[in-house]
Design a protein around this motif. Structure first.
Motif, PDB file in Angstrom:
ATOM      1  N   LEU A 116       0.833  -1.202   0.000  1.00 17.88           N
ATOM      2  CA  LEU A 116       0.000   0.000   0.000  1.00 17.88           C
ATOM      3  C   LEU A 116       0.867   1.252   0.000  1.00 17.88           C
ATOM      4  O   LEU A 116       1.964   1.255   0.550  1.00 17.88           O
ATOM      5  N   THR A 117       0.344   2.325  -0.582  1.00 19.00           N
ATOM      6  CA  THR A 117       1.012   3.622  -0.489  1.00 19.00           C
ATOM      7  C   THR A 117       0.762   4.180   0.906  1.00 19.00           C
ATOM      8  O   THR A 117      -0.085   3.658   1.654  1.00 19.00           O
ATOM      9  N   ALA A 118       1.448   5.251   1.259  1.00 17.45           N
ATOM     10  CA  ALA A 118       1.282   5.855   2.584  1.00 17.45           C
ATOM     11  C   ALA A 118      -0.155   6.318   2.794  1.00 17.45           C
ATOM     12  O   ALA A 118      -0.731   6.111   3.873  1.00 17.45           O
ATOM     13  N   ILE A 119      -0.753   6.908   1.790  1.00  9.59           N
ATOM     14  CA  ILE A 119      -2.135   7.388   1.920  1.00  9.59           C
ATOM     15  C   ILE A 119      -3.102   6.211   2.038  1.00  9.59           C
ATOM     16  O   ILE A 119      -4.052   6.242   2.827  1.00  9.59           O
ATOM     17  N   GLU A 120      -2.840   5.133   1.299  1.00  9.43           N
ATOM     18  CA  GLU A 120      -3.673   3.933   1.412  1.00  9.43           C
ATOM     19  C   GLU A 120      -3.534   3.286   2.795  1.00  9.43           C
ATOM     20  O   GLU A 120      -4.499   2.735   3.329  1.00  9.43           O
ATOM     21  N   LEU A 121      -2.340   3.374   3.392  1.00  7.36           N
ATOM     22  CA  LEU A 121      -2.140   2.848   4.744  1.00  7.36           C
ATOM     23  C   LEU A 121      -3.026   3.580   5.753  1.00  7.36           C
ATOM     24  O   LEU A 121      -3.619   2.966   6.637  1.00  7.36           O
ATOM     25  N   VAL A 122      -3.117   4.896   5.604  1.00  7.41           N
ATOM     26  CA  VAL A 122      -3.957   5.687   6.513  1.00  7.41           C
ATOM     27  C   VAL A 122      -5.415   5.258   6.361  1.00  7.41           C
ATOM     28  O   VAL A 122      -6.118   5.050   7.348  1.00  7.41           O
ATOM     29  N   GLY A 123      -5.849   5.085   5.129  1.00  6.29           N
ATOM     30  CA  GLY A 123      -7.225   4.627   4.897  1.00  6.29           C
ATOM     31  C   GLY A 123      -7.474   3.245   5.466  1.00  6.29           C
ATOM     32  O   GLY A 123      -8.538   2.975   6.032  1.00  6.29           O
TER      33      GLY A 123
END
Length: 103
Positions: free
Chosen positions: A59-66
């Motif tokens: 996952l990308t960093a933004i996807e990790l937050v989601g």
């Protein structure tokens, strides 16, 4: 004896430093464009059971937050970065990181 740094030499040194000549396959020890190097599978490098490391991208960093918000992740390890400072929507990132799993 010191060799004077000419413009052409400076460009060549810069290109080598940034990997441009290596990517083109003209630097010493580089593979040609027609024969790309094949890296060993990560299983081999890390001495783990074959197939235990996924070949899919993570996952990308933004996807990790989601994923943290939706409880798809229970734990995330953050090292050498500050996602609250570097990702957009800092308050959302901070809330996601402070939220307990399942909470």
């Amino acid at each position: 004896m010191r060799v004077p740094l000419t413009r052409a030499r400076a460009l060549a040194v810069s290109a080598l430093a940034f990997g441009v000549l290596g990517a083109l396959g003209i630097a010493p020890g580089s593979a040609g464009a027609e024969e790309p190097p094949v890296p060993p599978p990560p299983d081999y490098e890390y001495d783990v059971l074959p197939g235990s490391i996924s070949d899919r991208p993570g996952l990308t960093a933004i996807e990790l937050v989601g994923a943290l918000e939706c409880d798809e992740l229970k734990v995330v390890w953050i090292a050498a970065t500050d996602p609250v400072a570097s990702l957009p929507n800092a308050e959302c990132v901070r809330a996601s990181l402070q939220r307990p799993p399942g909470g």
